[in-house]
Design a protein around this motif. Structure first.
Motif: not given
Length: 261
Positions: A223-231
């Motif tokens: 979940e955090e990785f996807e947040r990083l990709l999206d900013g």
């Protein structure tokens, strides 16, 4: 795309069994493979550091959803584990090597975990991984004098050039720390762009010598990785890191007043 915000992912060791010194900033081979699958599934287009900077410098358009995959220091798992995963997807990446930590010629010791050797670095370069500079002995460059700063940059540049046959175009600041003096020196010694940390998305307005990255670490879940990709919610994710950085900045400014000549 001049206002594009680009996630530049910063990795270190890729290993199932990290040393204590690299544990927090390592990722498992399984996690790395899963993260590349997310990048592929979401239709992102990885670029090298040099490609991103050149596009921003010349105005050439970016892909619709660009992303950068970068590694610092030169850990052996980048060859053993990361390269096969990158190859499966056909993804380019950038590796910033601390030349004194790479095993073999020029080795000054000090690597905190098992490091690459130059044969493996050459294999990575042949496989589409851009090789950039990361100093020779990994000091905090804004805390050293001018002579040491120049020596770290020149030796790093010249060793990579000698080993790979071409000078490195990109640089990453050890620990992410820089200053106007450091950035001027990096540019003066032939590097065309440089990456910091900052834990936010990169933008053209940051300039080619202060592009920011986001840290991927062992605690980064899906979940955090996807947040990083999206900013998304990056500020909250790295709030503790930023608080510690601000506190340490006071100490570093005091040290800087006593910087050797």
């Amino acid at each position: 795309m001049t206002r594009a915000r680009v996630p530049i992912l910063m990795y270190h060791a890729v290993t199932a069994d990290p040393d204590d010194a690299t544990r927090t900033l390592s990722v498992t081979p399984e996690a790395f493979a899963e993260q590349l699958a997310v990048i592929a599934d979401r239709g992102l287009t990885p670029l090298t550091t040099a490609d991103l900077a050149a596009r921003w410098r010349t105005g050439r358009p970016l892909p619709v959803r660009p992303v950068l995959i970068t590694f610092d220091d030169g850990y052996e798992g980048v060859h053993r584990h990361a390269l096969p995963a990158l190859t499966r997807h056909g993804f380019p990446a950038t590796l910033f090597v601390t030349t004194g930590w790479i095993r073999g010629a020029h080795d000054t010791g000090g690597g905190p975990d098992t490091m690459l050797d130059w044969r493996q670095v050459r294999r990575l370069a042949e496989s589409g991984v851009e090789i950039g500079g990361h100093s020779h002995t990994h000091p905090q460059l804004d805390q050293v004098g001018d002579a040491r700063l120049d020596a770290e940059l020149i030796r790093s540049r010249d060793i990579v050039t000698g080993e790979l046959g071409a000078p490195p175009a990109s640089f990453a600041y050890p620990y992410g720390y820089s200053s106007r003096r450091v950035r001027t020196a990096v540019r003066g010694h032939g590097f065309a762009q440089a990456l910091a940390v900052g834990n936010s998305l990169a933008r053209r307005a940051q300039g080619p010598y202060a592009l920011r990255r986001v840290t991927v670490r062992r605690a980064t879940d899906a979940e955090e990785f996807e947040r990083l990709l999206d900013g998304r919610a990056i500020g909250r994710t790295f709030a503790r890191d930023r608080a510690l950085t601000k506190g340490y900045a006071v100490v570093r400014r005091t040290r800087g007043l006593r910087r050797p000549v």
